[in-house]
Design a protein around this motif. Sequence first.
Motif, PDB file in Angstrom:
ATOM      1  N   GLN A   1       0.812  -1.218   0.000  1.00 37.01           N
ATOM      2  CA  GLN A   1       0.000   0.000   0.000  1.00 37.01           C
ATOM      3  C   GLN A   1       0.845   1.267   0.000  1.00 37.01           C
ATOM      4  OE1 GLN A   1      -2.469  -0.649   3.526  1.00 37.01           O
ATOM      5  NE2 GLN A   1      -4.189  -1.303   2.247  1.00 37.01           N
ATOM      6  N   SER A   2       2.154   1.135   0.093  1.00 36.47           N
ATOM      7  CA  SER A   2       3.016   2.316   0.179  1.00 36.47           C
ATOM      8  C   SER A   2       3.169   2.982  -1.180  1.00 36.47           C
ATOM      9  CB  SER A   2       4.394   1.937   0.719  1.00 36.47           C
ATOM     10  OG  SER A   2       5.070   1.117  -0.213  1.00 36.47           O
ATOM     11  N   MET A   3       3.632   4.227  -1.144  1.00 39.25           N
ATOM     12  CA  MET A   3       3.917   4.981  -2.361  1.00 39.25           C
ATOM     13  C   MET A   3       5.415   5.266  -2.405  1.00 39.25           C
ATOM     14  SD  MET A   3       0.786   7.736  -2.212  1.00 39.25           S
ATOM     15  CE  MET A   3      -0.904   7.219  -1.844  1.00 39.25           C
ATOM     16  N   GLY A   4       6.031   5.003  -3.542  1.00 39.67           N
ATOM     17  CA  GLY A   4       7.457   5.258  -3.672  1.00 39.67           C
ATOM     18  C   GLY A   4       8.188   4.100  -4.316  1.00 39.67           C
ATOM     19  N   GLU A   5       9.463   4.319  -4.626  1.00 37.95           N
ATOM     20  CA  GLU A   5      10.273   3.307  -5.296  1.00 37.95           C
ATOM     21  C   GLU A   5      10.513   2.106  -4.391  1.00 37.95           C
ATOM     22  OE1 GLU A   5      14.740   2.826  -7.286  1.00 37.95           O
ATOM     23  OE2 GLU A   5      14.005   4.805  -6.675  1.00 37.95           O
ATOM     24  N   LYS A   6      10.424   0.915  -4.978  1.00 38.26           N
ATOM     25  CA  LYS A   6      10.597  -0.313  -4.216  1.00 38.26           C
ATOM     26  C   LYS A   6      11.680  -1.188  -4.835  1.00 38.26           C
ATOM     27  CE  LYS A   6       5.702  -0.393  -2.880  1.00 38.26           C
ATOM     28  NZ  LYS A   6       5.372   0.884  -3.552  1.00 38.26           N
ATOM     29  N   ILE A   7      12.272  -2.023  -4.008  1.00 34.47           N
ATOM     30  CA  ILE A   7      13.170  -3.072  -4.478  1.00 34.47           C
ATOM     31  C   ILE A   7      12.680  -4.392  -3.886  1.00 34.47           C
ATOM     32  CG2 ILE A   7      15.156  -1.524  -4.625  1.00 34.47           C
ATOM     33  CD1 ILE A   7      16.210  -2.842  -2.030  1.00 34.47           C
ATOM     34  N   THR A   8      13.268  -5.485  -4.344  1.00 35.24           N
ATOM     35  CA  THR A   8      12.985  -6.797  -3.762  1.00 35.24           C
ATOM     36  C   THR A   8      14.141  -7.189  -2.858  1.00 35.24           C
ATOM     37  OG1 THR A   8      11.697  -7.497  -5.674  1.00 35.24           O
ATOM     38  CG2 THR A   8      12.542  -9.224  -4.239  1.00 35.24           C
ATOM     39  N   VAL A   9      13.814  -7.632  -1.658  1.00 30.74           N
ATOM     40  CA  VAL A   9      14.833  -8.171  -0.758  1.00 30.74           C
ATOM     41  C   VAL A   9      14.537  -9.650  -0.540  1.00 30.74           C
ATOM     42  CG1 VAL A   9      15.222  -5.965   0.409  1.00 30.74           C
ATOM     43  CG2 VAL A   9      13.538  -7.559   1.339  1.00 30.74           C
ATOM     44  N   VAL A  10      15.575 -10.390  -0.199  1.00 30.89           N
ATOM     45  CA  VAL A  10      15.404 -11.817   0.043  1.00 30.89           C
ATOM     46  C   VAL A  10      16.096 -12.194   1.338  1.00 30.89           C
ATOM     47  CG1 VAL A  10      17.466 -12.513  -1.257  1.00 30.89           C
ATOM     48  CG2 VAL A  10      15.570 -14.109  -1.017  1.00 30.89           C
ATOM     49  N   ARG A  11      15.520 -13.153   2.027  1.00 29.49           N
ATOM     50  CA  ARG A  11      16.074 -13.648   3.291  1.00 29.49           C
ATOM     51  C   ARG A  11      16.204 -15.162   3.234  1.00 29.49           C
ATOM     52  NH1 ARG A  11      13.475 -17.319   5.975  1.00 29.49           N
ATOM     53  NH2 ARG A  11      11.647 -16.115   6.597  1.00 29.49           N
ATOM     54  N   PHE A  12      17.393 -15.679   3.580  1.00 33.07           N
ATOM     55  CA  PHE A  12      17.630 -17.115   3.710  1.00 33.07           C
ATOM     56  C   PHE A  12      17.800 -17.438   5.196  1.00 33.07           C
ATOM     57  CE2 PHE A  12      20.142 -17.841  -0.540  1.00 33.07           C
ATOM     58  CZ  PHE A  12      19.068 -17.344  -1.250  1.00 33.07           C
ATOM     59  N   TYR A  13      17.332 -18.592   5.621  1.00 34.47           N
ATOM     60  CA  TYR A  13      17.800 -19.195   6.861  1.00 34.47           C
ATOM     61  C   TYR A  13      18.858 -20.220   6.461  1.00 34.47           C
ATOM     62  CZ  TYR A  13      13.963 -17.283   9.711  1.00 34.47           C
ATOM     63  OH  TYR A  13      13.102 -16.451  10.379  1.00 34.47           O
ATOM     64  N   VAL A  14      20.037 -20.128   7.093  1.00 32.93           N
ATOM     65  CA  VAL A  14      21.176 -20.961   6.694  1.00 32.93           C
ATOM     66  C   VAL A  14      21.710 -21.710   7.906  1.00 32.93           C
ATOM     67  CG1 VAL A  14      23.456 -20.986   5.636  1.00 32.93           C
ATOM     68  CG2 VAL A  14      21.770 -19.297   4.894  1.00 32.93           C
ATOM     69  N   GLU A  15      21.872 -23.016   7.748  1.00 35.11           N
ATOM     70  CA  GLU A  15      22.482 -23.851   8.780  1.00 35.11           C
ATOM     71  C   GLU A  15      23.909 -24.199   8.390  1.00 35.11           C
ATOM     72  OE1 GLU A  15      19.959 -27.273   8.902  1.00 35.11           O
ATOM     73  OE2 GLU A  15      18.663 -26.439  10.473  1.00 35.11           O
ATOM     74  N   GLY A  16      24.766 -24.369   9.383  1.00 35.46           N
ATOM     75  CA  GLY A  16      26.109 -24.877   9.143  1.00 35.46           C
ATOM     76  C   GLY A  16      27.089 -23.887   8.548  1.00 35.46           C
TER      77      GLY A  16
END
Length: 319
Positions: A110-125
């Motif tokens: 619902q926001s107004m303005g420029e957006k990017i995509t972010v990504v999150r991993f859960y990493v083991e080891g």
Amino acid sequence: MAKVVGLGPSGSAFLLRHGRGFGVDFSRRYVKACGEAVPVETPMVEARYVVDKVRTFRFFLWDREVGEASYTKPRWYIVDKERWVESMRAGAPSAGGPYDVLVKAGGPYQSMGEKITVVRFYVEGARRPANEAVDFVFSRDAVGFYWVFPHGGVLNVGGGFLGVDNPVPHVKKFVEKWLGGGRVVDVRGAPLTVMPRVVLHDGEGFRIGEAAGLVYPLTGEGIRPGVLSAIALAEALSTKKPLEEYRRRVAPIVKQVEFQKKLLSLAVRMSERGGALLELADDGVLRDYIEENLSARTLLALLAKKPAAAARLIAALLR
């Protein structure tokens, strides 16, 4: 009676604090990619949802450590955000009916303005940072950064960059090259508003959190300003001039958002000249960065100590 559209941290916190309304959300459960970190003073965060603590923040320009912000005791909590938000949703009123106040809390949707995509991993080891530490690793090739946060028994590793539509392969390479590998057990992506237009009321309803543009452009931090804006609106609605009071209460957040937008634009110009804004920082600036307390005074004090940095900054401004 208030109707809240969007039940992430902002919308759920508003309903709990306001106590007179109901929520609408189109997702069955709350999931959003981010670092899942909040300053220790963030309201409405219960201790049972804290899975790690952080007292040291290290900053790298890829493989070169630039500086750090350290504290004698934990400064941020790492939360199980999904469980925390679901608990607030469960405690908030859910019955519908007539309403006289509309609250938009749909985050980047619902926001107004420029957006990017972010990504999150859960990493083991993977190789872990120092105890109670997080790493911010800035790329030399794009404006943005990777993050490495502890998260219980795994690492929360992610990233986002201007001009990069799909950061997944970049974060995969980062896990291999910077962390020495590891097993990815979960992947989540989400849009993030990086150049937000702040809109607290759009003529139809109030806005809170990222939907209002209250997300910090340089760090991507949205949980704390989201919760604070939710509480501010909930309390402002009981006053004679709620919009005026709401604006007053969130003015410090808005000021910081607008200043960080200018710094992000400067970072883009410096990147185009082959430089990086992070190169100008010292530990004092990095602490202000963590505290979301950046200001013109911060930069002036830094540039007085670093004439060469001042020259590079002026060159980028004059480009």
